[in-house]
Enzyme design. Structure first.
Site, PDB file in Angstrom:
ATOM      1  N   ARG A  16       1.025  -1.398   0.088  1.00  0.00           N
ATOM      2  CA  ARG A  16      -0.070  -0.098   0.184  1.00  0.00           C
ATOM      3  C   ARG A  16       0.747   1.174   0.067  1.00  0.00           C
ATOM      4  NH1 ARG A  16      -0.825   5.072   1.962  1.00  0.00           N
ATOM      5  NH2 ARG A  16      -0.084   4.249   3.945  1.00  0.00           N
ATOM      6  N   ASP A  17       1.516   1.509   1.023  1.00  0.00           N
ATOM      7  CA  ASP A  17       2.260   2.755   1.174  1.00  0.00           C
ATOM      8  C   ASP A  17       3.426   2.811   0.192  1.00  0.00           C
ATOM      9  OD1 ASP A  17       2.943   5.431   2.169  1.00  0.00           O
ATOM     10  OD2 ASP A  17       4.359   4.280   3.758  1.00  0.00           O
ATOM     11  N   HIS A 207       6.089   4.586  12.346  1.00  0.00           N
ATOM     12  CA  HIS A 207       6.188   4.294  10.875  1.00  0.00           C
ATOM     13  C   HIS A 207       7.627   5.520  10.722  1.00  0.00           C
ATOM     14  CE1 HIS A 207       4.862   3.962   6.852  1.00  0.00           C
ATOM     15  NE2 HIS A 207       5.462   5.137   6.812  1.00  0.00           N
ATOM     16  N   HIS A 209      10.670   6.894   8.416  1.00  0.00           N
ATOM     17  CA  HIS A 209      11.439   7.102   6.825  1.00  0.00           C
ATOM     18  C   HIS A 209      12.911   7.135   7.045  1.00  0.00           C
ATOM     19  CE1 HIS A 209       7.696   8.348   4.364  1.00  0.00           C
ATOM     20  NE2 HIS A 209       7.422   7.237   4.999  1.00  0.00           N
ATOM     21  N   CYS A 240       9.779   9.709  -1.036  1.00  0.00           N
ATOM     22  CA  CYS A 240       9.190  10.596   0.000  1.00  0.00           C
ATOM     23  C   CYS A 240       8.883  11.834  -0.902  1.00  0.00           C
ATOM     24  CB  CYS A 240      10.201  10.993   1.158  1.00  0.00           C
ATOM     25  SG  CYS A 240       9.765  12.490   2.197  1.00  0.00           S
ATOM     26  N   ASN A 249      10.404   4.942   2.996  1.00  0.00           N
ATOM     27  CA  ASN A 249      10.099   4.115   4.224  1.00  0.00           C
ATOM     28  C   ASN A 249      11.480   3.199   4.173  1.00  0.00           C
ATOM     29  OD1 ASN A 249       7.270   4.291   4.331  1.00  0.00           O
ATOM     30  ND2 ASN A 249       6.981   3.305   2.361  1.00  0.00           N
TER      31      ASN A 249
END
Length: 304
Positions: A16-17, A207, A209, A240, A249
């Site tokens: 997803r992300d 979460h 990055h 990003c 991520n």
């Protein structure tokens, strides 16, 4: 290191992300990625987002993807929903774990969804009620938790207040997202500490990055506070949007590689996860940022 958790829970967010920040890939490839991840020992997978296709065309086939996934009995699958309509679609599709997002930064929230943070929280309260009424859980993800691309640092008190409002409205758990890669270990320590003092009974996910190279350092800082729930993306899928050319991520295999060597269990087959990362790299057609994918685990040797 004796205070580290004995085990962490990894939520794989690549399908997803990760893919949401890539050029659109075929439905078959998305299904293949989720199915392959389901066989690595990863216990949780963020599978799709039920968002309007005009907003996120990469997720336009969410219903079809989910209908074709071979769901493993030992894997928990979740969906991100942007609003009540998205929540209804996810629940109708059979999801029992939903995630909703709100920006701690009011400016970022308005840029993202054209409404204030408070207005989004009002909607989230309704989504939580809907989810609970249908027997599902709902996690609130507070994005820009360590900084906003438009306004810079977001006060810790503001971030905690936003998350606490959702918790009071019934959110089952909270997550803080380092949307812009602005977190550093001392900032992680302060935010986690302040949130826990305000909400000692609420489960917390983080979460991170790796936009500025501090992703795993931030994980270590959180581990030392006993945090045991993290997001990561296979191969480091995704970027990003606020730092062109930078990674997004943290890579799932890098997280697993590090914490397992520290004696923290994940339940994940690292070699299998690296294989999936290599397949994901082929899928998106460009080099992914994972260094463990490039070099392999530290235990890998070559013939003299």
């Amino acid at each position: 290191m004796s205070d580290l958790p004995g085990r962490i829970s990894l939520r794989e967010v690549g399908p997803r992300d990760g893919l949401q920040n890539e050029e659109p890939v075929p439905t078959d490839a998305k299904v293949e990625l989720i199915d392959a991840l389901s066989r690595t020992g990863v216990g949780r997978i963020e599978a799709v987002s039920f968002v309007h296709p005009r907003a996120i065309p990469q997720m336009a086939d969410a219903d079809e993807v989910w209908s074709r996934v071979r769901r493993a009995g030992d894997v928990r699958y979740s969906a991100l929903v942007p609003n009540l309509r998205g929540a209804e679609r996810a629940l109708d599709a059979g999801f029992t774990e939903l995630e909703v997002v709100v920006s701690a930064s009011d400016t970022h929230n308005r840029k993202n969804v054209n409404r204030s943070t408070e207005e989004s929280l009002d909607d989230i309260a309704k989504i939580i009620d809907l989810a609970h009424g249908r027997g599902a859980t709902c996690q609130v993800i507070v994005s820009t938790a360590w900084g906003c691309p438009y306004g810079g640092d977001v006060p810790v008190e503001r971030v905690v207040a936003v998350a606490s409002r959702a918790v009071r409205d019934g959110a089952d758990s909270a997550s803080f997202g380092d949307t812009t890669g602005m977190a550093t270990p001392p900032r992680v320590t302060r935010l986690v500490g302040e949130f826990r003092m305000a909400n000692p009974e609420t489960s917390l996910n983080l979460h991170f990055h790796n936009t500025r190279g501090t992703g795993l350092a931030n994980v270590l800082a959180a581990l030392q506070l006993g945090v045991a729930d993290f997001d990561a993306s296979v191969g480091g899928l995704g970027g990003c949007p606020y730092a062109p050319g930078a990674t997004g991520n943290i890579a799932s295999e890098e997280l697993v590689h590090m914490v397992e060597d520290m004696g923290v269990a994940t339940g994940v087959d690292l070699d299998a996860l690296i294989d999936v990362a290599a397949r994901a790299e082929t899928m998106v057609g460009h080099t992914l940022p994972s260094q463990v994918l490039r070099a392999g685990p530290r235990s890998r040797t070559i013939s003299p």
